[in-house]
Structure formats: C-alpha cells, structure tokens
Design a protein around this motif. Structure first.
Motif, mmCIF file in Angstrom:
data_model
loop_
_atom_site.group_PDB
_atom_site.id
_atom_site.type_symbol
_atom_site.label_atom_id
_atom_site.label_comp_id
_atom_site.label_asym_id
_atom_site.label_seq_id
_atom_site.Cartn_x
_atom_site.Cartn_y
_atom_site.Cartn_z
ATOM 1 N N ILE A 164 0.923 -1.295 0.025
ATOM 2 C CA ILE A 164 -0.036 0.145 -0.047
ATOM 3 C C ILE A 164 1.149 1.122 0.115
ATOM 4 N N GLU A 165 0.858 2.000 -1.044
ATOM 5 C CA GLU A 165 1.683 3.328 -1.044
ATOM 6 C C GLU A 165 1.125 4.358 -1.880
ATOM 7 N N ASP A 166 1.471 5.509 -1.566
ATOM 8 C CA ASP A 166 1.325 6.832 -2.180
ATOM 9 C C ASP A 166 -0.196 6.963 -2.297
ATOM 10 N N ASN A 167 -0.990 6.930 -1.063
ATOM 11 C CA ASN A 167 -2.543 7.163 -1.098
ATOM 12 C C ASN A 167 -2.784 8.325 -0.064
ATOM 13 N N VAL A 168 -4.018 8.755 -0.283
ATOM 14 C CA VAL A 168 -4.378 9.714 0.748
ATOM 15 C C VAL A 168 -5.693 9.183 1.359
ATOM 16 N N PHE A 169 -5.831 9.183 2.603
ATOM 17 C CA PHE A 169 -6.813 8.653 3.419
ATOM 18 C C PHE A 169 -7.508 9.601 4.160
ATOM 19 N N THR A 170 -8.894 9.709 3.882
ATOM 20 C CA THR A 170 -9.467 11.195 4.400
ATOM 21 C C THR A 170 -11.017 10.968 4.589
ATOM 22 N N GLY A 171 -11.674 11.860 5.055
ATOM 23 C CA GLY A 171 -13.206 11.886 5.093
ATOM 24 C C GLY A 171 -13.621 11.884 6.762
ATOM 25 N N PRO A 172 -14.697 12.667 7.001
ATOM 26 C CA PRO A 172 -15.092 12.600 8.510
ATOM 27 C C PRO A 172 -15.624 11.662 9.053
ATOM 28 N N GLY A 173 -16.054 10.517 8.380
ATOM 29 C CA GLY A 173 -16.297 9.022 8.823
ATOM 30 C C GLY A 173 -15.146 8.033 8.748
ATOM 31 N N LEU A 174 -13.965 8.459 8.335
ATOM 32 C CA LEU A 174 -12.894 7.412 8.229
ATOM 33 C C LEU A 174 -12.507 7.062 9.598
ATOM 34 N N ALA A 175 -12.444 5.668 10.077
ATOM 35 C CA ALA A 175 -11.913 5.248 11.354
ATOM 36 C C ALA A 175 -10.354 5.145 11.431
ATOM 37 N N MET A 176 -9.868 4.937 10.133
ATOM 38 C CA MET A 176 -8.227 4.610 10.287
ATOM 39 C C MET A 176 -7.919 4.459 8.681
ATOM 40 N N ALA A 177 -6.549 4.421 8.562
ATOM 41 C CA ALA A 177 -6.065 3.878 7.214
ATOM 42 C C ALA A 177 -6.057 2.580 7.172
ATOM 43 N N LEU A 178 -5.769 1.808 8.397
ATOM 44 C CA LEU A 178 -5.491 0.018 7.920
ATOM 45 C C LEU A 178 -5.979 -0.330 8.936
ATOM 46 N N LYS A 179 -7.034 -1.610 8.797
ATOM 47 C CA LYS A 179 -7.439 -2.285 9.829
ATOM 48 C C LYS A 179 -7.214 -3.730 9.472
ATOM 49 N N ILE A 180 -6.809 -4.362 10.468
ATOM 50 C CA ILE A 180 -6.747 -6.068 10.134
ATOM 51 C C ILE A 180 -7.599 -6.518 11.271
ATOM 52 N N LYS A 181 -8.527 -7.366 10.702
ATOM 53 C CA LYS A 181 -9.694 -7.890 11.468
ATOM 54 C C LYS A 181 -9.770 -9.315 11.475
ATOM 55 N N THR A 182 -9.762 -10.240 12.619
ATOM 56 C CA THR A 182 -9.982 -11.627 12.409
ATOM 57 C C THR A 182 -10.432 -12.179 13.938
ATOM 58 N N ASN A 183 -10.429 -13.424 13.924
ATOM 59 C CA ASN A 183 -10.924 -14.088 15.455
ATOM 60 C C ASN A 183 -10.622 -15.490 15.284
ATOM 61 N N SER A 184 -10.858 -16.020 16.411
ATOM 62 C CA SER A 184 -10.498 -17.346 16.644
ATOM 63 C C SER A 184 -11.458 -18.318 16.036
ATOM 64 N N THR A 185 -12.568 -18.156 15.366
ATOM 65 C CA THR A 185 -13.291 -18.831 14.447
ATOM 66 C C THR A 185 -12.995 -18.620 13.177
ATOM 67 N N ARG A 186 -12.124 -17.722 12.594
ATOM 68 C CA ARG A 186 -11.917 -17.612 11.262
ATOM 69 C C ARG A 186 -10.647 -18.599 10.910
ATOM 70 N N GLY A 187 -9.585 -18.434 11.734
ATOM 71 C CA GLY A 187 -8.180 -19.203 11.436
ATOM 72 C C GLY A 187 -7.484 -18.096 10.327
ATOM 73 N N GLY A 188 -6.592 -18.876 9.721
ATOM 74 C CA GLY A 188 -5.983 -18.079 8.551
ATOM 75 C C GLY A 188 -4.730 -17.289 9.221
ATOM 76 N N VAL A 189 -4.013 -16.626 8.196
ATOM 77 C CA VAL A 189 -2.883 -15.809 8.489
ATOM 78 C C VAL A 189 -2.954 -14.415 7.906
ATOM 79 N N VAL A 190 -2.811 -13.381 8.526
ATOM 80 C CA VAL A 190 -2.605 -12.085 7.779
ATOM 81 C C VAL A 190 -1.237 -11.835 7.989
#
Length: 764
Positions: A492-518
């Motif tokens: 991910i490079e050379d981007n602009v992240f904006t807006g009054p409703g933007l929570a964050m630039a990057l979110k990584i979300k998983t849980n113990s039901t999903r498994g897998g690797v990020v």
C-alpha cells in the motif's frame, strides 16, 4: 485485424537497460539512453504499436538519457487507443532503504505480471444500438419502492409502497452483443452516449454477463442503470458468494464466471439504483422486508444464520441455492471440463428465498481482468469484487456510495469499495473511492469455506489513490474480516486517506473462528488527513456474525506489518494515536510490527493505543515523531528491545524444572510436556538494556484463553516467577496443547513470549 492494446512489456529479461515494466511505470537503469529503452520494449500482444518518449513539457526525447518523470506514450495499432507510462530511474549507487520494510522484488514481479496480462482486444466493435440488436430492445416494467405506508422511515414495521413504470430495456441487446463479440474472437462492446430510447438517456439492464475476449466499454456520457426488480428474471441464479461464503444467488450486476481477457472500461456511469428503499431494506428487515441479519439457522428463508450453518457444515455449494421466491431453478451454472455449463441442481437440492444482495461487479474464477475509468454509483452490496481471480488491474475508477445520508445513518454499510477475495496479482491504482464501509478490503473466505476451499489473497498493490469515508466509521484499507484462507504480501503506497467518517487507514480484523494468517502487509508514503480512531487498528477478536458453539478453535494470526513514512497533516483529527490494539489473543499475539520515519499530529501519546491490550511481540519503532498542533511540542519515539533470556522453565512444587521453548514463525508447533498439571513459570528478563524494568516495568502471565492475568513476581536482578497455574483439558477448544503467554512492557517497549505445553498425561 488491428489491436486496441496499448500494453508494453520487456522483450527480454535483461536488466541492463530496462529493469521492470509495471502497469503504470517503466523502471530503467540510470543513464539508459532513450533509443535503447525503446528497443527493449514490445507490445504484450505483439501488435504494431507506436511508442515515443516525451519529457514533462511533452517534447519528444529522441536521444540522451531517460530522466525520472519522462513518459512513454504508446499508441495501439488502431491509431485510437493511447496510454502512457511514467519512467522511474534505478540507480544502483543510490542509498537503499532497509529491505525489511518493503519487498521490492516481489512488488516488481507483481506489477510486471499484471501489466503483462492486462487484456488487449481486437479492433472489432459491437455497438449495442446497432440495427442488428434493435429487435432485442423492449419495453419492460420496472418495479421499485418509493417509501413506506406511514410516510416515515422511522416506522420500520410499516410496509413499503411500490410503484412501476415502463422503460426501454437494453439488457438482452447488451448480452447479445457480448456473445457475438466473444464468438467472433473478441473485441469491444460499445454502449454509446446519447442513443438510448429512454427519456433520461439511460440504458436499463439486468445482469450483464461478461465473456472471454470482450471489453464492455461505457462511453463518456453514457449511463447504464440496473433494474430495481429483485427478480431472477433480471438477475439469474449464478455461483457467487456472500461475505466469504460460496453460494448460488442473484447474479451480480456485472458478472463473469471462468472467463479470461475481460474488461469494463470507459468514462461513462454504472448506476445500481440502490437506495434506502430498494435492496437496502434486506440489510435489517425494515418496512416489512426479511432481514439478512437474522441469525436463526432454522429460519424459513435464506439469511446469515442459514448460510453460516451451511458454511460450518460444509454443505456442498451446489446445494446452497437462494432465489427470488424460493423456487428451485431448472439449471445452475457450473464449470465442467473447463467450460461453463448450465446443469440441473443435484438430486435432493432445495432452494430458499434470498435476502442476499448482489455485488456490483464480480469476476469469479477469472483471469486477465481490466476495470478502468468508469463511474460507479448506488451499489446494492460490495462494489468491485474480484473473486478467485488472477492478474487483475483496477485503475481510474470513480466510486461513490454514501449510505450514511439516509435514515439511521449508522449500520447501513456493506458498500466496500474494492474487495479482492482469494485473488492473486491484483493492482489497484489511481482510484477515487468514497464509501461508508471499507474503501478496499482484502479477503479470502469465511471459516470452513475459507480454510478448506479457498486460496489466499496475495500479491496485491494499492497505490496512488484517494480513499474517502463520509460517515461510516470504517477503514480506508482492511484485511478481513473474512480471511480464513489467508492474506499475504499486500503493498500500500502513495495514497491519501480522508473523510469525516474514516476510522483509520489500515484495519486488520480476524478472530478465533476464522483461522488463517494475515502477514506481510506493507504501508508506506501515505497521508492520513482525518480519522476517528487512528492510523492502524489490529483486532484479533472481531465479532463473529453468527457464532456457533465450540467453533472458535483457531488462533488468530496477524504478523509482519511494516509502516514507513506515513504521515498525518496538522489538521488531523485531534487527540488520536497511531495504533489501536483493540484485541489480540495472548496465545497468538500480533507479531513483528515495524513503524518508522513518520510524523503524527496529535496531543496524545504512542503508548496510549496499548492501554487496553499489550499482546504484541517484537514491536519496533524508529524515528517516529508525535507533534502537538496546539503547542508545537514534539516527542520522538524509538523502541529498545525488551526480551526474555532463553531460560524459561515450568517448575513443580518439588522444584523439578522443564525448559520451555518459545513458539515462533519457524517453530510454530513446539509443545513441551509439563511436569505436572499445576506448576509455576520461572525465567529471567534481559535487563542489560532495560535496567529499570524490575522497578518500572509490568509483567503478566496468561493461561490459555483466560483474559485474567496470573501474577508475575520480578526480582531486582530480572528473575521472575509466576503464581501457580493449573492446566484444564476439559475445554471445548482443547486438542493437544495449552498456551502460557508471558507479557511484559515498559512504556512503548513491550513483548510477549508464548509457550505451548501439554499436561504430562496428555503429552504426545
């Protein structure tokens, strides 16, 4: 026949002059002569292109060295299609960045692969308004909702009010042109501006089915509107997915299954006509409509509870059939012998009424895909969804979907911008995306469906784009939450992240039901202008949509996150901090997070993001400055390694000691037999670089899945011993191991070591 291709590739793999050719950049060696550069390039389809090099003023460069910022202008054999690449100059003598923060060879190979496989098309044009297709254009009745009987959306039990009108329907003509173009060997299906018979100038259509070798080109000024009838007459049953679970459902508005060399291009508009009253009521079941968010696995219609039970039971996909009214279709599309065939559903298959809204554009099991230039509005669900696809270029899209303007502004989401799922070699560049859910979301299937039947999403580039959120409180870029098949190597490079409703630039979300690797997520050279949360959120316990008992037996794995030169602006939302470690399992801490050379405007502190959770391993910060916009005060952060010495042991009440070996990426399955079921853990901190740790630091121990820490007692010399812990095999998730995690921190210096142990009686 002339080609409309403008893609250039290397003639050979020598890096003596041209190092790489990406989708938008040609990288050359320092000092490379213009003539030599041109001699090393050719058309990807071997057509007769014309190519020239121009400088920043547009003057043709005939000789001399190519400079950074010069451009390669390519004109296809048809004389009409043109494209330009920017030159970058590689200087082997120039200082290089630490390779830990960026895998340049993999980045280059991904970029080059997508470029080389960008589809080009013969100059064969099929105009959907041509006389041959005129008999297929017919009047059709569009049925749509205009409100509810109460005249007040807050009356959520008041039924919808429907109207109907006659429109000229072009869907059959568009699909016929696609078939003709495909059978003739490929070409361009043109939707021209100004020739529709409808008063509003739009071309009304149902699902559009892309076929190999065809570019669906929406001319500038042309608008394609999709019928609001939630009917299989307009959106036939196809193999698709919903939030990471494979199924048969309404066709996406534009769809491809098992096709290659396909494109949707042009400067025109695609309008899904979704709004508060149409498609969206299925989200929550308002105004007399059924709700997709119902979690009842025994419901009498298709919703999340039913579909997720099919996922957990691994029901064959061909038996997961959902239709407009619950009828079983006579045939469903399946890939057989390398071809798509319409076949009867399997014996015993049943169908249910669907509440699953279709995606806007989905390419399923397809390769060599180009989506470029079009404007996309009013989506029923996810917007651009490459599913199980390879070599995908998504460039120059103008996406706008704001579901926060209408009644009940929160919770109307599911309008992710671009969602590559179980796809490889994807480049997303020069896009302008405004949504109320995640701007781009990398996915790889949910739960059993993802773990057993999906490939990971990998080798993805997201660059030179703007991700805006007007009010949805979601991320610009996310990994997951449907990521059970794994996600790796995202740049991910050379981007602009904006807006009054933007929570964050990057979110990584998983849980113990999903498994897998990020893993191996790279973020650099970006600007965060606004955020309601911060820069990065790492969530290892993201809520499961439909939890099933004892299904949470998998460790959520997030590791190798690299952040470099990512800055905020002075007007950044006040008081935020970089990281929100909202949850991470002690048994599977977030591992290897690197953050450097960045400026964050805030009155907060870096460590405040870890107030609730410190389950992180190998957290490295280098030259990060927090700047208080109100006072101008700065704080520069650098971490100092805080580690355990390799002498941690399990100690019985009689003093017997068994060495414990820490789990690592290289040794993930180290299981040490515990001497007894009850023991203490003892060891020593490396205090050579942290002499104040025994006084100022904090140490805790966590057993298995308990969030209640076990006390750890640290001696002045750095030795420690825990209170007694007792292993309990009588737990739903227990298989062959228990987890003991030692978590320790001093300010922003923090670490976690995890040991897997089995009680002596159950040790293997």
């Amino acid at each position: 026949m002339k080609s409309t291709g403008t893609v250039v590739v290397l003639k050979d793999h020598s890096a003596s002059v041209v190092r790489t050719v990406g989708t938008s950049t040609v990288t050359v060696q320092a000092g490379a002569e213009a003539a030599d550069v041109l001699a090393h390039l050719t058309a990807s389809d071997h057509s007769q292109q014309t190519r020239k090099i121009v400088d920043a003023s547009g003057r043709v460069v005939h000789s001399g060295a190519v400079k950074a910022g010069d451009r390669l202008v390519v004109t296809a054999a048809d004389g009409l299609s043109t494209y330009s690449y920017r030159f970058a100059v590689y200087d082997p003598a120039a200082p290089k960045r630490d390779g830990v923060y960026w895998d340049q060879p993999l980045y280059d190979s991904t970029d080059s692969s997508v470029n080389a496989h960008t589809p080009v098309f013969p100059d064969r044009r099929c105009d959907v308004t041509a006389p041959v297709y005129a008999p297929l254009v017919r009047q059709a009745t569009e049925t749509y909702a205009v409100g509810n009987e109460a005249g007040d959306p807050a009356a959520t039990s008041s039924p919808l009010v429907f109207r109907s009108r006659q429109v000229w329907f072009y869907g059959a003509a568009i699909n016929a042109a696609i078939k003709d173009c495909h059978k003739a060997g490929g070409g361009i299906v043109v939707v021209p501006a100004g020739l529709s018979r409808n008063d509003d100038g739009a071309y009304y259509s149902g699902a559009i089915n892309l076929l190999s070798g065809v570019n669906l080109h929406i001319d500038s000024g042309a608008v394609v509107k999709f019928m609001r009838n939630k009917s299989n007459e307009y959106y036939p049953v196809v193999r698709t997915s919903y939030e990471g679970t494979d199924m048969y459902n309404f066709s996406p508005l534009i769809y491809a299954l098992h096709q290659h060399d396909i494109a949707v291009t042009g400067g025109g508009m695609l309008d899904g006509q979704e709004d508060m009253w149409n498609w969206r009521p299925w989200k929550k079941g308002y105004w007399g409509e059924p709700s997709v968010e119902n979690k009842d696995p025994d419901a009498d219609y298709g919703e999340n509870g039913v579909l997720n039970e099919m996922n957990f039971e691994d029901t064959p996909v061909e038996q997961r059939i959902f239709t407009d009214d619950g009828h079983l279709p006579a045939t469903i599309p399946m890939v057989k012998g390398g071809k798509v065939e319409q076949v009867a559903p399997p014996a015993g298959a049943k169908a249910m009424k669907s509440t699953f809204r279709p995606q806007f554009i989905e390419t399923n099991d397809s390769s060599d895909v180009l989506l470029e230039g079009v404007k996309i509005r009013n989506t029923p669900f996810w917007i651009v969804h490459p599913l199980n696809s390879t070599n995908v270029l998504i460039r120059g899209l103008d996406i706008y979907s704001d579901k926060t303007k209408d009644f009940e502004v929160k919770g109307w989401n599911n309008d992710d911008g671009v969602d590559p799922e179980s796809s490889r070699n994807v480049v997303m560049e020069d896009n302008y995306v405004t949504v109320s859910d995640d701007g781009a979301a990398i996915k790889s299937g949910r739960n059993v469906n993802g773990r057993e039947h999906r490939a990971p999403s990998q080798d993805v580039i997201i660059r030179n784009s703007v991700y805006n959120n007007d009010g949805g409180n979601s991320a610009a870029i996310s990994m997951g939450s449907e990521m059970s098949g794994g996600i790796r190597d995202v740049f991910i490079e050379d981007n602009v992240f904006t807006g009054p409703g933007l929570a964050m630039a990057l979110k990584i979300k998983t849980n113990s039901t999903r498994g897998g690797v990020v893993e191996r997520i790279y973020l650099r050279n970006c600007t965060l202008q606004q955020a309601t949360s911060g820069l990065v959120q790492l969530d290892g316990n993201y809520p499961e949509t439909v939890p099933f008992p004892n299904a949470d037996a998998f460790d959520p794995t997030i590791r190798d996150i690299y952040i470099d030169h990512v800055n905020t602006v002075p007007t950044m939302t006040p008081g935020k901090t970089t990281f929100a470690l909202s949850s991470a399992a002690s048994r599977s801490p977030v591992e290897n997070v690197y953050y450097r050379n960045s400026i964050f405007h805030t009155s907060s502190t870096l460590q405040s993001g870890f107030d609730k959770n410190k389950n992180i391993k190998n957290f490295v910060v280098q030259n990060v400055t927090y700047l208080d916009p109100a006072t101008g005060a700065t704080t520069t952060y650098n971490t100092t390694p805080l580690n355990l010495l390799d002498q941690t042991t399990a100690v019985t009440e009689t003093g017997e000691r068994v060495p414990l070996k820490a789990v690592s990426i290289d040794h993930p399955d180290v299981i040490t037999p515990a001497p007894t079921r009850t023991f203490t853990v003892a060891g020593k901190f490396d205090i050579a670089r942290h002499p104040s740790f025994p006084l100022d630091g904090t140490a805790r121990l966590f057993l298995d899945r308990s969030s209640t820490p076990v006390a750890v007692h640290v001696q002045p010399g750095g030795s420690f011993v825990s209170d007694p812990i007792t292993l309990d095999d009588n737990q739903s998730w227990y298989r062959d191991r228990h987890y003991v995690a030692v978590n320790f921190s001093e300010g922003i210096d923090m670490n976690t070591e995890v040991y897997q142990v089995a009680a002596a009686a159950s040790a293997q």
